[in-house]
Design an enzyme around this catalytic site. Structure first.
Site, PDB file in Angstrom:
ATOM      1  N   ASP A  11       0.795  -1.247  -0.129  1.00  0.00           N
ATOM      2  CA  ASP A  11      -0.018  -0.168  -0.028  1.00  0.00           C
ATOM      3  C   ASP A  11       0.994   1.161  -0.079  1.00  0.00           C
ATOM      4  O   ASP A  11       1.567   1.427   0.921  1.00  0.00           O
ATOM      5  CB  ASP A  11      -0.966  -0.018   1.289  1.00  0.00           C
ATOM      6  CG  ASP A  11      -1.899  -0.955   1.157  1.00  0.00           C
ATOM      7  OD1 ASP A  11      -2.486  -1.346   0.278  1.00  0.00           O
ATOM      8  OD2 ASP A  11      -2.157  -1.872   2.187  1.00  0.00           O
ATOM      9  N   ASP A 130     -13.854  -3.625  -1.465  1.00  0.00           N
ATOM     10  CA  ASP A 130     -13.794  -3.327   0.009  1.00  0.00           C
ATOM     11  C   ASP A 130     -15.081  -3.216   0.526  1.00  0.00           C
ATOM     12  O   ASP A 130     -15.902  -2.439   0.047  1.00  0.00           O
ATOM     13  CB  ASP A 130     -13.030  -2.001  -0.077  1.00  0.00           C
ATOM     14  CG  ASP A 130     -11.654  -1.938  -0.436  1.00  0.00           C
ATOM     15  OD1 ASP A 130     -10.930  -2.783  -0.586  1.00  0.00           O
ATOM     16  OD2 ASP A 130     -11.086  -0.804  -0.722  1.00  0.00           O
TER      17      ASP A 130
END
Length: 251
Positions: A11, A130
């Protein structure tokens, strides 16, 4: 039987690898290019690179860093963050990415999935979802988990597969960074509903969580970040334990 895959996730924010809990409280985890090279040499099956603030900041993925990572690794490499057009994907593939991951842009413009699959092939298109549980329902969230939608995880996953996505990367926001294990019940349901590979993400804390994601969650691949970044789990040891549990992996 297809081998199960282990996928470290980078990330990226402000050029650094970061990791948080439930998508917040980010802390530095190192240089992405160095980490990528380490994971490639340690036996990771693939690598995922997510520019996590690109959508929120309305800018494109960091192409130069993508190129730098691609030069250092010899495993498949998926890039996501701020991708919203065929042109974006073209640039990333030409700079070393093997696949792209789309999330917010796919929800806002579902036709993008069809267009990318048609142009580049389904094997190139990963749709990241998500989701978190709200009132007993798994609800899809956008912009790094900040914006709830009215979409149900399972309905959206079926549509995504029908539109030509090659894989789904499902992150449980409830489990993310908690190290309490993956959302195996939701994973198993996803695997029943669609016939494309499901990548489990969110919740890895120990080796047995990976075992459970494959056995209970029926996942095709398991993705994790902090347990790899902070050397809590070594990829070789993880794969050996998976093999000990009769789960097919490439050693």
């Amino acid at each position: 039987m297809l081998a199960k895959r282990i996928i470290p996730c980078l990330d990226i924010k402000n050029g650094r690898t970061v990791k948080g809990v439930n998508f917040v409280d980010l802390r530095d985890a190192g240089d992405p290019v160095e980490l990528a090279e380490i994971y490639s040499s340690e036996g990771a099956d693939e690598l995922v690179f997510l520019d996590i603030s690109a959508t929120e900041e309305r800018r494109k993925t960091l192409v130069n860093m993508v190129r730098s990572v691609a030069e250092k690794i010899n495993i498949p490499f998926t890039v996501g963050g701020g991708i919203s057009s065929i042109e974006d994907v073209d640039i990333l593939l030409n700079n070393g990415a093997d696949k792209v991951s789309i999330n917010s842009s796919a929800v806002k413009n579902p036709q993008l999935i069809n267009d990318l699959a048609q142009k580049f092939g389904s094997q190139c298109v990963v749709v990241a979802i998500d989701a978190k549980q709200i009132g007993g329902q798994w609800i899809v969230h956008l912009v790094g988990g900040k914006v709830p939608t009215e979409l149900n995880l399972f309905d959206w996953a079926v549509e995504v597969a029908e539109r030509g996505a090659g894989e789904i990367l499902f992150t449980s926001m409830d489990n993310d960074g908690t190290k309490n294990g993956f959302a195996n019940e939701a994973l198993a349901k996803l695997s029943e509903l669609v016939n494309i590979p499901i990548i489990a993400s969110g919740g890895a804390g120990n080796i047995h969580h990976f075992v459970d994601s494959f056995k209970e969650g029926k996942a095709d691949a398991a993705l994790a970040a902090s347990v790899f970044h902070f050397k809590e789990i070594e990829i070789k040891a993880l794969k050996q334990e998976l093999r000990n549990n009769n789960i097919e992996v490439r050693l």
